[in-house]
Every structure is written in structure tokens, then in C-alpha cells.
Design an enzyme around this catalytic site. Structure first.
Site, PDB file in Angstrom:
ATOM      1  N   ASP A  21      46.835  46.130  52.260  1.00 16.06           N
ATOM      2  CA  ASP A  21      46.430  46.906  53.434  1.00 16.06           C
ATOM      3  C   ASP A  21      46.971  47.787  53.895  1.00 16.06           C
ATOM      4  OD1 ASP A  21      44.584  47.608  55.340  1.00 16.06           O
ATOM      5  OD2 ASP A  21      44.816  45.801  56.356  1.00 16.06           O
ATOM      6  N   ASP A  25      43.089  46.697  58.795  1.00 10.91           N
ATOM      7  CA  ASP A  25      41.642  46.200  58.600  1.00 10.91           C
ATOM      8  C   ASP A  25      41.382  45.201  57.960  1.00 10.91           C
ATOM      9  OD1 ASP A  25      41.627  47.428  56.307  1.00 10.91           O
ATOM     10  OD2 ASP A  25      39.884  48.950  56.837  1.00 10.91           O
ATOM     11  N   ASP A  98      36.967  51.861  36.947  1.00 10.86           N
ATOM     12  CA  ASP A  98      36.148  50.836  36.499  1.00 10.86           C
ATOM     13  C   ASP A  98      34.965  51.642  36.246  1.00 10.86           C
ATOM     14  OD1 ASP A  98      34.878  48.554  35.791  1.00 10.86           O
ATOM     15  OD2 ASP A  98      36.368  47.557  37.028  1.00 10.86           O
ATOM     16  N   ASP A 200      32.623  48.103  32.370  1.00  7.96           N
ATOM     17  CA  ASP A 200      32.047  46.961  32.838  1.00  7.96           C
ATOM     18  C   ASP A 200      30.648  46.593  32.033  1.00  7.96           C
ATOM     19  OD1 ASP A 200      31.934  45.024  35.319  1.00  7.96           O
ATOM     20  OD2 ASP A 200      29.979  45.860  35.261  1.00  7.96           O
ATOM     21  N   GLU A 257      34.626  45.643  28.444  1.00  6.92           N
ATOM     22  CA  GLU A 257      34.465  44.490  28.933  1.00  6.92           C
ATOM     23  C   GLU A 257      33.492  43.914  27.821  1.00  6.92           C
ATOM     24  OE1 GLU A 257      33.622  41.365  32.573  1.00  6.92           O
ATOM     25  OE2 GLU A 257      32.359  43.222  32.113  1.00  6.92           O
ATOM     26  N   HIS A 329      39.862  39.625  37.657  1.00  3.76           N
ATOM     27  CA  HIS A 329      39.162  39.478  38.974  1.00  3.76           C
ATOM     28  C   HIS A 329      37.827  38.383  38.922  1.00  3.76           C
ATOM     29  CE1 HIS A 329      36.975  42.131  36.992  1.00  3.76           C
ATOM     30  NE2 HIS A 329      35.916  42.269  37.934  1.00  3.76           N
ATOM     31  N   ASP A 330      37.520  38.025  37.605  1.00  6.02           N
ATOM     32  CA  ASP A 330      36.384  37.235  37.421  1.00  6.02           C
ATOM     33  C   ASP A 330      36.739  35.873  37.131  1.00  6.02           C
ATOM     34  OD1 ASP A 330      34.471  39.234  37.737  1.00  6.02           O
ATOM     35  OD2 ASP A 330      34.639  39.565  35.638  1.00  6.02           O
TER      36      ASP A 330
END
Ligand code: TEU
Ligand code: CA
Length: 557
Positions: A21, A25, A98, A200, A257, A329-330
Site C-alpha cells: 500500500d 488507505d 486477469d 479465470d 484456470e 489467492h484461492d
């Protein structure tokens, strides 16, 4: 095999929200990524895959896209993106975006217009069906994120299909106008200078030609979408059309994917005749999964891991390249998934890294994997941000598990394990943000962080650098990239060993995935020690001794 620019590359996945970041934020952003490019270059990364940063309500953390041509202001501006592309080019690096086109967001213009006029042009962009005469849903399909895959089109008796969340309506690929829009979008981004896409949930774009209910597979009267997908025929026509109209015109890298591919489909997916450059090997990730839910999953032990990976390696051998991962990330963190908790150590992490990284295919590293980030601790269900974790928790309770048991098993698989912020330093919020991180930092950041590992030549980070350097070393590159794969001593329990052969070289990769030491015969005279996470390997011997979680890469005469 025709040589392609991406064959010898190393890829790295960034989940932007949790990477770095830059403005306090609490949300990672594009300027944050730019500021870490030198770090990635130094690691040896070539290709960077960015999880979605498009305009999105973030119902599924960006996998619900409201506008394919603009970026979500939380992540940055188009100027930031152009700068990122330019900065990566300067460093001979490549960006993959993606591509999420099985569905869009219910906040996309197309869907809004479809709701206003379901019979009109945009109604045809989605799968909108009447309710049955008895008022029931069009079919009994269950969405991946729980509940029916049908949701009411507001103010009508009609329903739209969503295989994922109800804020992710499925796009109707049968409609040529939808496909034209998708291809336009892909080419727009490729023209902007990105090198390709990760694609995806792509095997979901083709639905069965007849929408019907099936035998329920749980007490809720619904059936998982895998059943319908079994009846979906002819996806290849769409995929090849997409490739012809987009990727092949730009020499782009595309990685699909792909779940649920049929046994004989591989040569249509990858390799010379394939519609993608590569697809991920998910064999070990789906190992032990249960139709019932995460609470009923079986762990993937080292032997299971080995056989899953070997199966895929042998399957792809004559065909093409898989993309190899231990996490994304899954998924939970690879080290937490494949190594028993009480055995987790730096040696074990290195052994796993070595075992997967030198396989045939394109190695992908997920952010934080290179420093050995582990699963995080969840105190209660309210700690979960991920929609699928919350759904799986409820499912476990319904099955009769106690709250504690439900929390424990969902924690093992929660997608949030991979989504906690990258641990950069041992300072506040692990140096990820000066504000409040959107998802809490893993408590172990004081022990596990980039800054300390950069100073330590024995760190996992240092080991990943060695692995990458080895894979790219001029004398070995040809063997690691194009050489064959052969299992070695496959029946030796908890030993994951294989031989890479090619370009006149034979290389043995051996990882002892257990605490006990073992001795194994060498496949020939040992001429070189290319990597050793313990540091006691010997040249010229006929038997190789491996300590617990020792990993060796040896050149064989
Ligand atoms: O994941 C798809 C996914 O979750 C698969 O496990 C799915 O079950 C499969 O497609 C079945 O055929 C992708 C993203 O990686 C994930 O983050 C998103 O939530 C999801 O698609 C929806 O976009
Ligand atoms: Ca930010």
C-alpha cells in the site's frame, strides 16, 4: 517443439489488494507494485500476473468486474497502469492481467440494461430464464459460493444464472455479440502493452445445451455445477476462436484456470494445438476435496502430493507445459497445506520449494510464498472476509460440527490465508501500510518478513533466488526448460524425486518430505551438487543420504 518467448520464464502472482500500500488507505495499489519491481527483478521474476484491478464493487475481491476498460480507483489510475507497464518493460519484465469473462459484475452496464429490459439486446448477454410454471427456479443447480445458482431479475418473474456469487451474473457465450465484446477487450489491453492473461474460471463458459435439473447431491435438493458441466460439449470452438482473434495475433502468453477438463482434452488446451499457452496444474489442489464441502476434505500428505504432481507431469509430457504452483489467492498457503504443522521448518519449506520449482513447466510463485508465509489464525467466523469461507463455515455447522470444529476446518482452506498482507518488515503492519490493513496481518510477521530474509543468506528468500538462478543458468536452462521428466524411486515413501534429462545432461531432484533421514541409491555417478538445503551432500558416492526435509539437486554423469 516450437520455441516460445515464455517457455523459460518465471512467473509471480500479485494479489494487488494485499501486496503493498503506497498511500496509507490500507489497500495495496499499483504505485505500491511499481515500488517493488526491483525487489521482484532481484528475485529473478520475469512475468507478473496481477489479480483483477478493474473497476469493481469487490463482492468477490475484483473477480466481479463492473468495467473492463477502467481500473478501480482503490488500486490506482490508468496513468499508474501505463507507468507500471513501462517500468516492467524497462526491466525486461512482462505483465499479465486477469481475464474474468465467465461473468461480470451485476453493476456492469450490460447487466443493468439487461435488468431494465430482459427481452432486449442486453438480456441476451446473460442467461435469463422464466421461473417454472409452479414458481420454482429454472433448475436445481447450486452456485459455487452456496445457495441456488439463480437469482431473481428485480421486478420480474425471471431469473438470471450465476455460477459464482449473485453479484457475478454469467455472460452468455453463445451470443456472438458477447464474444466480440470479450475479444475487443482482450485486444485493447494487449495493444496497451501487456504480455497476456491469466484466464479465470474459463471452463465454465460453456453450459449444457439443455438446462435441466439433476439428481440432488446434498439434502438441500440442489446439485453441484460439475454435474451440468459434464453435459457441456463443444467449449473448444469458443476457446480456439478466442485464441485466433486475440492471443495468437499478439504472441501473447495465456494461462488458463482450468478445472474439470476431460481426460482427453489436454492436447486441445496446451501445446502445439492448444488454445492456451499453458494451464495450471491443480491436481494436488483438488486432491482430497469432497462434494460435501471443506469440512469433509482429506489432507494432501506428501505421498498424495507426489502422486498428484507426477500424474500431471506424465500427462503433459508429450503435449505441452503446465504452470506449476503450490498456492494462489484461492488456496491456503502451500507450506501449511503440504507440510504437517508440527514439521514446518525452514528446511521443510525449502524442500517443498525445490520439489515443485524444477518440474517441467512454468513455475509460478504466489506473493509471500518466497518468504514462506503461512496460514493465518482466525479467532471466529467474523474474521473471514472471503465469501466462500463464510459459506463453508455455515455448511460445516449444518452438517453438525460445533462452532470450534467448523472454524478449525474452514481455517485450513480459507482463501483469506493467502490474502493477508505481504510481510515486508517487522515494523507496524509488517510494513504493508501506514494505515489500517484491509485484512489483518499474520501475527508471525516479526519472524517471517522480507527485510530480515534479505539479510540472511540461509533464508527461504535466498533459496528461491538460488532456485531461480539455477533454472536460468546457461548450462542448465535447456535441461530444466525442455528436458524430460522421469519419476525416480517412485515407491520410496515420502521421497519426491525425479530426473530431468536433456541437452546431454541428467539432473536428479530429490526432496525428502519427512522428518526421518533416508539413504537412496544414486542413479549414476554424482558429478555436481547444484543445490543442497542442508549442505552435507557428497560427490562421487553411490548412495545418497538425505536428512529429514533435505532437498538436493545433483548432476549425474
Ligand atoms: O476461481 C474459480 C474457482 O474458484 C474454481 O475453484 C471453481 O470452483 C472452478 O471454476 C470450478 O469449475 C476463480 C478465481 O480464482 C476466484 O478468486 C474467483 O472467486 C472465481 O473464479 C470467480 O471469479
Ligand atoms: Ca492504497
Amino acid at each position: 517443439m516450437d520455441r516460445k518467448w515464455w517457455h523459460d520464464k518465471v512467473a509471480y502472482q500479485i494479489y494487488p489488494k494485499s501486496f503493498y500500500d503506497s498511500n496509507g488507505d490500507g489497500i495495496g495499489d499499483i504505485p505500491g507494485i511499481i515500488s517493488k519491481l526491483d525487489y521482484l527483478k532481484d528475485l529473478g521474476v520475469d512475468i507478473i500476473w496481477l489479480s483483477p484491478i478493474y473497476k469493481s464493487p469487490l463482492a468477490d475481491e475484483g473477480y466481479d468486474i463492473a468495467d473492463y476498460y477502467s481500473l478501480d480507483p482503490r488500486f490506482g489510475t490508468m496513468e499508474d497502469m501505463e507507468r507500471l507497464i513501462a517500468e516492467t518493460k524497462k526491466r525486461d519484465m512482462y505483465i499479465l492481467m486477469d481475464l474474468v469473462v465467465n461473468h461480470c459484475s451485476d453493476e456492469h452496464e450490460w447487466f443493468k440494461k439487461a435488468c431494465e429490459d430482459p427481452e432486449g439486446k442486453y438480456g441476451e448477454f446473460f442467461y435469463i430464464r422464466d421461473q417454472n410454471p409452479d414458481g420454482s427456479l429454472p433448475t436445481n443447480w447450486r452456485s459455487y459460493f452456496g445457495g441456488p445458482a439463480w437469482e431473481k431479475v428485480p421486478g420480474t418473474d425471471k431469473f438470471y444464472l450465476h455460477m459464482f456469487h449473485k453479484k457475478q451474473p454469467d455472460l452468455n457465450w453463445e451470443n456472438p455479440e458477447v464474444r466480440t465484446e470479450v475479444y475487443k477487450n482482450i485486444n485493447w489491453w494487449l495493444d496497451k502493452g501487456i504480455a497476456g492473461f491469466r484466464i479465470d474460471a474459463i471452463m465454465n463458459i460453456k453450459k449444457a445445451s439443455i438446462f435441466k435439473s439433476y439428481e440432488p447431491d446434498r439434502d438441500d435438493g440442489m446439485v453441484g455445477l460439475e454435474r451440468m458441466l459434464k453435459d457441456a460439449k463443444g467449449i473448444s470452438i469458443f476457446l480456439h476462436e478466442m485464441q485466433d482473434k486475440t492471443f495468437s495475433q499478439h504472441d501473447a502468453f495465456s494461462v488458463g484456470e482450468v478445472f474439470n477438463d476431460k481426460e482427453d482434452e489436454l492436447s486441445d488446451l496446451i501445446g502445439e494445438g492448444g488454445c492456451f499457452s499453458s494451464i495450471f496444474d491443480f491436481e494436488s489442489h483438488i486432491f482430497g476435496a469432497s462434494r460435501k464441502g471443506w469440512y469433509a476434505s482429506k489432507p494432501c500428505l506428501p505421498e498424495d502430493y507426489k502422486s498428484s504432481v507426477f500424474k500431471s507431469q506424465l500427462r503433459a509430457a508429450e503435449i505441452g507445459f503446465f504452470s506449476n504452483i503450490i498456492e494462489n489467492h484461492d488456496e491456503p498457503r502451500g507450506v501449511s497445506r503440504y507440510i504437517p504443522k508440527e514439521e514446518l521448518s525452514i528446511h521443510a519449506k525449502k524442500a517443498l520449494a525445490c520439489a515443485y520449482f524444477l518440474l517441467r513447466g512454468i513455475p509460478f510463485i504466489y506473493q509471500g510464498q518466497e518468504i514462506g508465509m503461512e496460514n493465518t489464525e482466525f479467532q471466529s467466523v467474523s474474521d473471514f472476509d472471503d465469501i466462500s469461507s463464510i459459506m463453508e463455515y455455515d455448511l460445516a455447522l449444518e452438517a453438525g460440527l460445533s462452532k470450534e470444529e467448523a472454524l478449525e476446518c474452514v481455517s485450513k482452506y480459507s482463501r483469506d490465508n493467502a490474502r493477508t498482507p505481504v510481510q515486508w518488515t517487522d515494523g507496524d503492519n509488517a510494513g504493508f501500510t501506514t494505515g489500517k490493513p484491509w485484512l489483518p496481518v499474520n501475527k508471525n510477521y516479526k519472524e517471517i518478513n522480507v527485510e530480515s530474509q534479505e539479510k540472511d543468506s540461509k533464508s527461504l528468500l535466498a533459496f528461491y533466488k538460488e532456485l531461480i538462478a539455477l533454472r536460468k543458468a546457461p548450462e542448465y536452462k535447456e535441461t530444466f526448460v525442455y528436458g524430460s521428466f522421469e519419476p525416480y524411486l517412485r515407491d520410496e515413501k515420502n521421497l519426491m524425486a525425479y530426473i530431468r534429462k536433456g541437452n546431454g545432461k541428467t539432473i536428479l531432484v530429490a526432496a525428502n518430505l519427512q522428518r526421518d533421514g533416508i539413504a537412496i541409491p544414486a542413479p549414476g555417478r554424482i558429478d555436481g551438487i547444484l543445490l543442497d538445503n542442508v549442505g552435507n551432500a557428497q560427490l562421487g558416492v553411490e548412495s545418497i543420504k538425505l536428512d529429514g526435509y533435505q532437498a538436493l539437486v545433483l548432476e549425474i554423469a
